[in-house]
Design a protein around this motif. Structure first.
Motif, PDB file in Angstrom:
ATOM      1  N   ARG A 113     -55.995 -15.540  49.045  1.00  9.44           N
ATOM      2  CA  ARG A 113     -56.224 -15.092  50.421  1.00  9.44           C
ATOM      3  C   ARG A 113     -57.715 -14.847  50.647  1.00  9.44           C
ATOM      4  O   ARG A 113     -58.219 -15.033  51.750  1.00  9.44           O
ATOM      5  N   ALA A 114     -58.414 -14.438  49.575  1.00  7.50           N
ATOM      6  CA  ALA A 114     -59.848 -14.185  49.689  1.00  7.50           C
ATOM      7  C   ALA A 114     -60.674 -15.423  49.352  1.00  7.50           C
ATOM      8  O   ALA A 114     -61.697 -15.683  49.966  1.00  7.50           O
ATOM      9  N   ASP A 115     -60.236 -16.186  48.342  1.00  7.20           N
ATOM     10  CA  ASP A 115     -60.941 -17.400  47.942  1.00  7.20           C
ATOM     11  C   ASP A 115     -59.913 -18.530  47.921  1.00  7.20           C
ATOM     12  O   ASP A 115     -59.152 -18.673  46.973  1.00  7.20           O
ATOM     13  N   HIS A 116     -59.894 -19.329  48.976  1.00  3.34           N
ATOM     14  CA  HIS A 116     -58.839 -20.318  49.183  1.00  3.34           C
ATOM     15  C   HIS A 116     -58.763 -21.361  48.076  1.00  3.34           C
ATOM     16  O   HIS A 116     -57.712 -21.971  47.869  1.00  3.34           O
ATOM     17  N   ARG A 117     -59.857 -21.578  47.351  1.00  4.34           N
ATOM     18  CA  ARG A 117     -59.876 -22.623  46.326  1.00  4.34           C
ATOM     19  C   ARG A 117     -58.841 -22.393  45.239  1.00  4.34           C
ATOM     20  O   ARG A 117     -58.364 -23.338  44.609  1.00  4.34           O
ATOM     21  N   TRP A 118     -58.489 -21.125  45.003  1.00  7.04           N
ATOM     22  CA  TRP A 118     -57.570 -20.817  43.920  1.00  7.04           C
ATOM     23  C   TRP A 118     -56.111 -21.092  44.273  1.00  7.04           C
ATOM     24  O   TRP A 118     -55.235 -20.950  43.419  1.00  7.04           O
ATOM     25  N   ALA A 119     -55.862 -21.522  45.481  1.00  7.59           N
ATOM     26  CA  ALA A 119     -54.497 -21.911  45.847  1.00  7.59           C
ATOM     27  C   ALA A 119     -54.161 -23.293  45.316  1.00  7.59           C
ATOM     28  O   ALA A 119     -52.998 -23.614  45.070  1.00  7.59           O
ATOM     29  N   GLY A 120     -55.172 -24.141  45.163  1.00  8.53           N
ATOM     30  CA  GLY A 120     -54.940 -25.513  44.751  1.00  8.53           C
ATOM     31  C   GLY A 120     -55.805 -25.927  43.589  1.00  8.53           C
ATOM     32  O   GLY A 120     -56.526 -25.119  43.007  1.00  8.53           O
TER      33      GLY A 120
ATOM     34  N   ALA B 130     -54.968 -19.000  32.387  1.00 17.30           N
ATOM     35  CA  ALA B 130     -54.145 -20.070  31.814  1.00 17.30           C
ATOM     36  C   ALA B 130     -52.984 -20.407  32.743  1.00 17.30           C
ATOM     37  O   ALA B 130     -52.579 -21.568  32.851  1.00 17.30           O
ATOM     38  N   SER B 131     -52.453 -19.390  33.426  1.00 18.54           N
ATOM     39  CA  SER B 131     -51.359 -19.657  34.369  1.00 18.54           C
ATOM     40  C   SER B 131     -51.853 -20.456  35.560  1.00 18.54           C
ATOM     41  O   SER B 131     -51.095 -21.248  36.147  1.00 18.54           O
ATOM     42  N   TYR B 132     -53.107 -20.263  35.954  1.00 19.47           N
ATOM     43  CA  TYR B 132     -53.683 -21.072  37.026  1.00 19.47           C
ATOM     44  C   TYR B 132     -53.741 -22.536  36.602  1.00 19.47           C
ATOM     45  O   TYR B 132     -53.358 -23.442  37.357  1.00 19.47           O
ATOM     46  N   LEU B 133     -54.213 -22.778  35.374  1.00 20.26           N
ATOM     47  CA  LEU B 133     -54.262 -24.148  34.877  1.00 20.26           C
ATOM     48  C   LEU B 133     -52.871 -24.763  34.805  1.00 20.26           C
ATOM     49  O   LEU B 133     -52.674 -25.930  35.151  1.00 20.26           O
TER      50      LEU B 133
ATOM     51  N   ILE C 189     -61.125 -25.843  37.960  1.00 24.61           N
ATOM     52  CA  ILE C 189     -60.321 -26.311  36.829  1.00 24.61           C
ATOM     53  C   ILE C 189     -61.212 -26.657  35.639  1.00 24.61           C
ATOM     54  O   ILE C 189     -60.917 -26.299  34.487  1.00 24.61           O
ATOM     55  N   SER C 190     -62.306 -27.355  35.891  1.00 23.25           N
ATOM     56  CA  SER C 190     -63.203 -27.747  34.805  1.00 23.25           C
ATOM     57  C   SER C 190     -63.747 -26.533  34.064  1.00 23.25           C
ATOM     58  O   SER C 190     -63.824 -26.521  32.829  1.00 23.25           O
ATOM     59  N   LEU C 191     -64.117 -25.505  34.809  1.00 20.77           N
ATOM     60  CA  LEU C 191     -64.623 -24.280  34.187  1.00 20.77           C
ATOM     61  C   LEU C 191     -63.521 -23.533  33.455  1.00 20.77           C
ATOM     62  O   LEU C 191     -63.734 -22.993  32.361  1.00 20.77           O
TER      63      LEU C 191
END
Length: 254
Positions: A132-139, A69-72, A145-147
Motif C-alpha cells: 500500500r505504501a510501496d506498490h512495487r512489492w505487490a508484483g 523469501a516469501s516475496y520471492l 527481485i534481483s536484490l
C-alpha cells in the motif's frame, strides 16, 4: 493497489486492519526472537555493542529468510491468468504489471504477492499491506527481485554466520559484518534510487503510517544499523592492526 491512495489528511479505512496488525506483530516477534537468542548464546559479560549487533543480525536473517523469501516465492510461484481479472481492475492500478518484458516470458499471467493474496497465501497478504505504501512489492519488480535473490541466499546466511562467530567469540565476525553492511547499504540505495529517478511514482506517502512507518522507519533500519555495524567492525579491526604495528615496531627497535 488494494487500497487506493488516501486524499490529503484522510486515513484509509484499512490502515489498521487485521492483516496490518498481524504484520507489525510478526516484526516484533522476530525482534524478540533475536533478543532471546542473544540471551542464550552470548555470555552475560558480552559488550553492549556485541549484544546489539547480535540481535540485529539475528533479526536481519529472520526478516530475509521468512518475509523476503516469501516475496520471492510469490514472485516465482504465485500467479493468476490476466484473463481472470476484470479490465477495470487492471486499469485502476490494483495490479502491478512489470514492463516492458513479460515476467518469466508469460505475458498472460500476473505474478507476485498480488496473485498470492488472491489465492489466500497469508505471507502474500502481509506483503500487500506493505505494498500500500510501496506498490512495487505487490508484483515482480525486476530490481527488487534481483536484490532480494542476493539478500535471501547470501546476506541472510552470512548474518547467521556472524551470530555464530559472535557466540564463539571469533573476531572474524567483524570482517563478515563489513561485507554484510556494505551489501545492505548498496541494496537499499538500489531499491530506492530507481524510484527517486521517476519521482517516486510507486510510493504512497499520503499518511503518517505509509510514509514514516512503512517507508522511512522500516527501510532506514537497514541504513543506521549497518552503519553502526561498520563503525564497530572498523574500530575492532583498526585496534587489531594497531596492536600488530606496535609489536612490529618493538621487534624492529631491538
Amino acid at each position: 493497489m488494494a487500497a487506493a491512495a488516501a486524499s490529503a489528511g484522510e486515513l484509509p479505512p484499512d490502515l489498521f486492519d487485521t492483516t496490518t496488525l498481524v504484520s507489525l506483530a510478526a516484526t516484533l516477534v522476530m525482534l524478540g526472537a533475536g533478543y532471546a537468542a542473544s540471551l542464550k548464546f552470548l555470555p552475560e559479560s558480552a559488550k553492549n555493542s556485541t549484544r546489539i549487533l547480535f540481535i540485529w543480525h539475528a533479526f536481519d536473517a529472520l526478516v530475509h529468510l521468512i518475509l523476503e523469501a516469501s516475496y520471492l516465492y510469490s514472485c516465482f510461484f504465485s500467479w493468476i491468468p490476466v484473463s481472470s481479472v476484470a479490465a477495470e481492475d487492471l486499469a485502476s492500478n490494483q495490479f502491478y504489471m512489470p514492463q516492458p518484458s513479460p515476467f518469466l516470458g508469460h505475458a498472460d499471467r500476473i505474478y507476485g504477492p498480488q496473485a498470492g493474496a488472491i489465492q489466500g497465501n497469508p505471507l502474500a497478504k502481509l506483503w500487500m499491506v506493505y505494498a500500500r505504501a510501496d506498490h512495487r512489492w505487490a508484483g515482480p519488480d525486476l530490481v527488487v527481485i534481483s536484490l532480494e535473490l542476493l539478500t535471501v541466499f547470501i546476506a541472510a546466511p552470512m548474518a547467521l554466520w556472524i551470530c555464530y562467530d559472535m557466540s564463539m567469540r571469533r573476531s572474524r565476525a567483524n570482517v563478515l559484518m563489513l561485507i554484510v553492511a556494505t551489501g545492505e547499504l548498496y541494496g537499499g540505495f538500489m531499491t530506492f534510487c530507481p524510484e527517486w529517478l521517476v519521482l517516486s511514482e510507486n510510493l504512497d506517502c499520503s499518511n503518517f503510517m505509509y510514509k514514516w512507518v512503512y517507508i522511512v522507519f522500516f527501510n532506514t533500519l537497514w541504513v543506521w544499523l549497518p552503519l553502526y555495524a561498520m563503525y564497530v567492525a572498523i574500530s575492532e579491526i583498526s585496534d587489531a592492526f594497531a596492536v600488530r604495528d606496535a609489536v612490529n615496531h618493538k621487534l624492529k627497535s631491538k
